[in-house]
Write an enzyme that holds these catalytic residues in place. Sequence first.
Site, PDB file in Angstrom:
ATOM      1  N   ASN A  68      44.743  34.810  36.671  1.00 24.96           N
ATOM      2  CA  ASN A  68      43.813  35.865  37.076  1.00 24.96           C
ATOM      3  C   ASN A  68      43.227  35.533  38.447  1.00 24.96           C
ATOM      4  O   ASN A  68      42.096  35.089  38.574  1.00 24.96           O
ATOM      5  CB  ASN A  68      42.708  36.012  36.023  1.00 24.96           C
ATOM      6  CG  ASN A  68      41.855  37.246  36.237  1.00 24.96           C
ATOM      7  OD1 ASN A  68      40.787  37.192  36.816  1.00 24.96           O
ATOM      8  ND2 ASN A  68      42.351  38.375  35.766  1.00 24.96           N
ATOM      9  N   GLY A  94      38.527  35.812  35.050  1.00 29.95           N
ATOM     10  CA  GLY A  94      38.647  35.003  36.243  1.00 29.95           C
ATOM     11  C   GLY A  94      38.200  35.744  37.485  1.00 29.95           C
ATOM     12  O   GLY A  94      37.527  36.785  37.404  1.00 29.95           O
ATOM     13  N   ARG A 104      39.669  37.726  39.591  1.00 31.34           N
ATOM     14  CA  ARG A 104      40.013  39.149  39.684  1.00 31.34           C
ATOM     15  C   ARG A 104      39.123  39.977  38.776  1.00 31.34           C
ATOM     16  O   ARG A 104      38.634  41.035  39.170  1.00 31.34           O
ATOM     17  CB  ARG A 104      41.486  39.385  39.332  1.00 31.34           C
ATOM     18  CG  ARG A 104      41.905  40.851  39.586  1.00 31.34           C
ATOM     19  CD  ARG A 104      43.352  41.099  39.177  1.00 31.34           C
ATOM     20  NE  ARG A 104      43.820  42.389  39.682  1.00 31.34           N
ATOM     21  CZ  ARG A 104      43.697  43.549  39.033  1.00 31.34           C
ATOM     22  NH1 ARG A 104      43.086  43.586  37.851  1.00 31.34           N
ATOM     23  NH2 ARG A 104      44.164  44.665  39.561  1.00 31.34           N
ATOM     24  N   CYS A 105      38.904  39.508  37.550  1.00 30.49           N
ATOM     25  CA  CYS A 105      38.060  40.247  36.615  1.00 30.49           C
ATOM     26  C   CYS A 105      36.649  40.441  37.165  1.00 30.49           C
ATOM     27  O   CYS A 105      36.010  41.460  36.906  1.00 30.49           O
ATOM     28  CB  CYS A 105      37.967  39.509  35.286  1.00 30.49           C
ATOM     29  SG  CYS A 105      39.489  39.474  34.322  1.00 30.49           S
ATOM     30  N   MET A 106      36.153  39.456  37.902  1.00 34.36           N
ATOM     31  CA  MET A 106      34.764  39.485  38.374  1.00 34.36           C
ATOM     32  C   MET A 106      34.581  40.269  39.655  1.00 34.36           C
ATOM     33  O   MET A 106      33.482  40.254  40.224  1.00 34.36           O
ATOM     34  CB  MET A 106      34.266  38.052  38.595  1.00 34.36           C
ATOM     35  CG  MET A 106      34.160  37.230  37.338  1.00 34.36           C
ATOM     36  SD  MET A 106      33.344  35.642  37.611  1.00 34.36           S
ATOM     37  CE  MET A 106      34.470  34.849  38.758  1.00 34.36           C
TER      38      MET A 106
END
Length: 415
Positions: A359, A402, A404-406
Amino acid sequence: MIETGPADRATTPAVGATSEVGRLRTVLLHRPGPELRRLTPRNNDQLLFDGVPWVGRAQEEHDAFAAALTDRGVEVLYLDRLLAEVLSLPSARAELIAAAVDDPRLGGTLQRIATAHLGDLAPEDLAGTLIAGLAHDELRGGRGLAYEVMDRGDFVVPPLPNLLFTRDSSVWVADEVAVTSLAMPARHRESTITAAVYTHHLRFAGVEQLYGARLEHLEGGDVLLLAEGVVAVGVGERTTPGGAERLARRVFARGLAHTVLVVPIAQQRATMHLDTICTMVDVDAMVMYPAVAHSLMAWTVTVPDGSPAEDDRAELSVTGPQPFVVAAAAAMGIDRLRVIDTGLDPVTAEREQWDDGNNTLALAPRLAVAYERNTVTNAALEAAGIEVVSIAGSELGSGRGGPRCMSCPITRDPL
């Protein structure tokens, strides 16, 4: 740290993204706050965290993440600040307060009292309460049957600890934003908050909204912009095939894409989104969980030649399945999509995938942010010519997300 405020549309940068790897210019983050302090061993599963994070350390890690972005010229917008600014508008206040108390647990009496309590708060305080939640003992003048039978620690308005993962509640496709329809009940109000910011904040005046929270389930972590005009959508635990089809019809109708790849993934927590198993790190390369690299399949969705694509009733052409990397390369118009060979043994691969090793957030072609703990995956990326910006994530990762998610990219340069 970039201060944000309502700005004249003519003086703000353009918005939108057509890829995962164009140079990142503006990104939307949410710094974790009091909402994480609401997590306990009793409620963390319901609120979708695998543990109870050390909040102070999580904030330090997030601040370092934001600093890594700003040090490389990325403008950081903070969701809570944008929210506080739109809550100065009566229409936005009414909309978000109504959403916060729209809960059958409360009953009419408690809904009215909670509405009055929230309505008396200043914009910044209201923003904080909508995110951190409102507990039984924090409600002024609480009464009524529902209130009396609640435990002291129960929530009248539940907290939103997953707001940290800004990618999930919205995703940009070209110059339009898809406010997504989150599948898990603990996250439904996140889309309401995100939609209000995009609807009411002058920073986004004139932006068209491509999707909506009341449509079929679709989450931003499942949407990858592989190249201009090519969108991959994972379907599994969070995004439904119906959501993927609805998005496909809309991007075709608005001329935002010519191909959508629908990629089934395992319906389990470890692989909740497509971006938990693969992310783009170059214009023709992605890092991918080795266990699925050769088994991941895709259906290719297009509009047949000569068929109109103006509305949700348009005929679609669906072909496949093919191996995902083969279908992606064909749609992207390249000879092959390079998969970074991490060379991990099965146990290390599973550990680093669980720790969001796949991620990554691309800041530009061949430049990506990744959690430092995934040492073997990061070494493989660097060996493949990808510069890795390592950040700590021991506490941030407890919500299974990770870099990207944040992060929700607001603006990327075209390739």
